[in-house]
Each structure stands twice: as C-alpha cells, then as structure tokens.
Enzyme design. Structure first.
Site, PDB file in Angstrom:
ATOM      1  N   LEU A  92       0.832  -1.206   0.000  1.00  0.00           N
ATOM      2  CA  LEU A  92       0.000   0.000   0.000  1.00  0.00           C
ATOM      3  C   LEU A  92       0.863   1.251   0.000  1.00  0.00           C
ATOM      4  CD1 LEU A  92      -2.944  -1.056   2.329  1.00  0.00           C
ATOM      5  CD2 LEU A  92      -2.592  -1.419  -0.125  1.00  0.00           C
ATOM      6  N   SER A  95      -5.759  -2.542  11.146  1.00  0.00           N
ATOM      7  CA  SER A  95      -6.174  -3.666  10.303  1.00  0.00           C
ATOM      8  C   SER A  95      -7.494  -4.250  10.783  1.00  0.00           C
ATOM      9  CB  SER A  95      -5.091  -4.741  10.340  1.00  0.00           C
ATOM     10  OG  SER A  95      -5.559  -5.924   9.749  1.00  0.00           O
ATOM     11  N   TYR A 155      -0.416 -10.300  15.198  1.00  0.00           N
ATOM     12  CA  TYR A 155      -0.446  -9.120  14.318  1.00  0.00           C
ATOM     13  C   TYR A 155      -1.652  -8.228  14.656  1.00  0.00           C
ATOM     14  CZ  TYR A 155      -1.684  -6.672   9.971  1.00  0.00           C
ATOM     15  OH  TYR A 155      -2.082  -5.734   9.045  1.00  0.00           O
ATOM     16  N   LYS A 179      -1.861  -4.379  16.341  1.00  0.00           N
ATOM     17  CA  LYS A 179      -2.603  -3.242  15.774  1.00  0.00           C
ATOM     18  C   LYS A 179      -3.575  -2.666  16.816  1.00  0.00           C
ATOM     19  CE  LYS A 179      -0.779  -2.977  11.687  1.00  0.00           C
ATOM     20  NZ  LYS A 179       0.015  -1.786  11.307  1.00  0.00           N
ATOM     21  N   SER A 238      -6.900  -4.516   0.606  1.00  0.00           N
ATOM     22  CA  SER A 238      -6.693  -3.556  -0.469  1.00  0.00           C
ATOM     23  C   SER A 238      -5.732  -4.156  -1.490  1.00  0.00           C
ATOM     24  CB  SER A 238      -6.177  -2.225   0.090  1.00  0.00           C
ATOM     25  OG  SER A 238      -6.324  -1.206  -0.869  1.00  0.00           O
ATOM     26  N   ARG A 293     -14.509 -14.151   0.782  1.00  0.00           N
ATOM     27  CA  ARG A 293     -14.307 -13.280   1.955  1.00  0.00           C
ATOM     28  C   ARG A 293     -14.065 -11.837   1.510  1.00  0.00           C
ATOM     29  NH1 ARG A 293      -9.458 -11.517   4.101  1.00  0.00           N
ATOM     30  NH2 ARG A 293      -9.716 -10.536   6.133  1.00  0.00           N
TER      31      ARG A 293
HETATM   32  C1  15L Z   1      -4.090  -7.289   6.392  1.00  0.00           C
HETATM   33  O1  15L Z   1      -4.037  -6.686   7.460  1.00  0.00           O
HETATM   34  C2  15L Z   1      -2.896  -7.535   5.580  1.00  0.00           C
HETATM   35  O2  15L Z   1      -1.928  -6.524   5.708  1.00  0.00           O
HETATM   36  C3  15L Z   1      -3.205  -7.783   4.106  1.00  0.00           C
HETATM   37  O3  15L Z   1      -2.075  -8.330   3.489  1.00  0.00           O
HETATM   38  C4  15L Z   1      -4.420  -8.677   3.920  1.00  0.00           C
HETATM   39  O4  15L Z   1      -4.124  -9.974   4.290  1.00  0.00           O
HETATM   40  C5  15L Z   1      -5.592  -8.146   4.696  1.00  0.00           C
HETATM   41  O5  15L Z   1      -5.267  -7.874   6.047  1.00  0.00           O
HETATM   42  C6  15L Z   1      -6.824  -9.050   4.677  1.00  0.00           C
HETATM   43  O6  15L Z   1      -7.411  -9.268   5.728  1.00  0.00           O
HETATM   44  O7  15L Z   1      -7.217  -9.486   3.596  1.00  0.00           O
END
Ligand code: 15L
Length: 273
Positions: free
Chosen positions: A23, A119, A144, A148, A174, A182
């Site tokens: 991004l 995220s 992860y 966040k 994105s 999904r």
């Molecule tokens: C995210 O947070 C990731 O950075 C991205 O690569 C995707 O996997 C996205 O989520 C997602 O949930 O599709």
C-alpha cells in the site's frame, strides 16, 4: 490514480512510512497531489527520490532515526511495520516498539495528526454473520491483530494526553481485485484507499477515530456509523467481481474456521516455533 484529486487542501510536507510496502507503493504515487513535499521512508533504501520527494531510511525500532524522520512534517501516513501474521519478535520490533517510537517522535516534533494503518485483524475473531462497529470490543485473530490493537490504544493515549490526532484505518483487503468470497466483503480498491487517506488527513477534527477501510461492497460486516465526520465516500465496489469470484469458489466449508471468521486465513496462522 484518481482523475481529480480527492481534496484541494495542500500540505507543506507529508511523511509516508513503509513506502516500499504494497500500500505504501500505491500511496507514494498518489500523495504528491496533496503536498509540496512527500517525505518517503522505509527500513531499506528506497533509491533516488522522485520529483517532489525526500527519501529517508529509518527502521521503526530505531528511536533516533524516527525522531529525525518526523522533523518538520505536517502529518504522517504510517503504513510501516509488519502487515501479516508473523513470529512475535518482528511484530514486537515493528508494531509495538515502532509504534511507540513514532508517537514519541510526533510528540517531541509537534506533529499533530497521524493516519495509522491498523487492520481488520483487530476484530478478526468476529464471525462472518456478525455486523460490528468501531465500538465493539476488539477480538484480535493473532499477534499481528493484537499489535494493531496496541497501536490504536497508543493513538488514544497520545490524543488524550497530548492532543495528537489519529485516524486508525482498520484496512480490509486492499488489492487490485478481491481474491475470494471473503474479500467480497473486505475489499477496498486503491482509489478508495486514496479517498480514505485523504479524507482522514483533511477532516477538520478527528480526535482518535477508528474507521474500517472498505469499498462500497454489497456484502459488509462493518458499520462505519461512528466515523461519518471523516467524510469518506467510497466510489468502488467488489460487486463487479462477484460473478467471477463465485464461479471460482462455489463451495464454502463452514467447518473450516477460515470460512467462519472475519479474519479468514489469519485465524489459523502460527504459532511459528
Ligand atoms: C491485512 O491486514 C494484511 O496486511 C493484508 O495483506 C491482507 O491480508 C488483509 O489484512 C486481509 O485481511 O485481507
């Protein structure tokens, strides 16, 4: 690239971290339309600057480098850090220590607004048959997502204590196109990403706001009712990809947690030892 910029407001100097990420690369091409100088940074060398750019190398866990990076910027678009489920150590360095270093540098350098790439994985353990909003309790789907959630809490603290405003973008998926069913719910086009970032930068007052980053998709699990003041209007939709995506993925196995939860594949990733 939008044919007409999403706002006429111009900044003197914007900082984009993580400029070599997926991004980050998109925003590197798009943000010069909104500022005199775009300072781009990454932990590795980005090469020579493009016109209107300043290039700086800075690892998020390097406190001194981060302090120098934030000097003289009007606002930060923070795309840096770990963006997938990974072992704890890189997440700790990039997303916990790195986020702390970023906010400390903002406080010391007088930077007043940060757009934080959070995220959807902050709430990835909600089911796909639930519609949630930004005030529902967090349910991270891994380390992860947890990191966040830490970043969002940090943003709240720095607003409450020091008045530094943040828009936390709970970005969905994105990518150029939704890859599976999904993503018919989670997808956000790159043009809508630009609209979302620019709306977050230019909204007059945001405090600490949380907004889910998605296009105007027919299927949705997220209600952005608490973020209307940001003025984000998505103009794209995953709907035009629906037929092709459904043709590729006819059957969904609901015994598979990947199909049940909003976080998809992230809910079963790791541990890595
Ligand atoms: C995210 O947070 C990731 O950075 C991205 O690569 C995707 O996997 C996205 O989520 C997602 O949930 O599709």
């Amino acid at each position: 690239m939008l044919s007409k910029p999403a706002s006429t407001i111009r900044f003197k100097r914007l900082l984009l971290t993580g400029a070599a990420g997926n991004l980050g690369r998109e925003l590197r091409a798009r943000l010069p339309a909104y500022c005199d100088v775009l300072r781009v940074s990454h932990r590795s060398d980005l090469g020579a600057p493009n016109a209107g750019e300043e290039v700086m190398t800075a690892a998020l866990e390097d406190k001194d480098a981060m302090l120098a990076l934030l000097e003289g910027v009007d606002a930060v678009v923070h795309m840096g850090g770990v963006s997938t489920e990974q072992p704890w150590e890189p997440i700790l360095a990039g997303n916990i220590i790195g986020a702390y270093n970023l906010y400390e540098a903002a406080r010391k350098q007088g930077v007043k607004r940060i757009i934080f790439a959070s995220s959807n994985h902050v709430t990835g353990f909600y089911r796909q048959d639930e519609v949630i909003d930004a005030r529902d309790p967090v349910r991270p789907d891994g380390f992860y997502g947890l990191s966040k959630a830490f970043g969002e809490n940090l943003a709240q603290l720095y607003f409450d204590r020091w008045g530094i405003e943040t828009v936390s973008l709970r970005i969905g998926s994105s990518f150029p196109e939704p890859a599976d069913r999904r993503m018919l719910a989670t997808w956000m086009s790159f043009d809508d990403l630009e609209r979302l970032v620019v709306a977050s930068l230019t909204a007059p007052i945001v405090g600490h706001s949380i907004i889910y980053g998605m296009s105007d998709n027919a299927t949705t699990w997220w209600d952005n009712k608490y973020a209307r003041h940001i003025g984000y209007r998505p103009r794209d939709s995953s709907d035009r990809f629906r037929e092709a995506v459904e043709a590729r993925q006819q059957h969904i196995d609901l015994d598979d947690p990947v199909a049940r939860y909003q976080g998809g594949g992230f809910v079963t990733k790791g541990p890595f030892d």
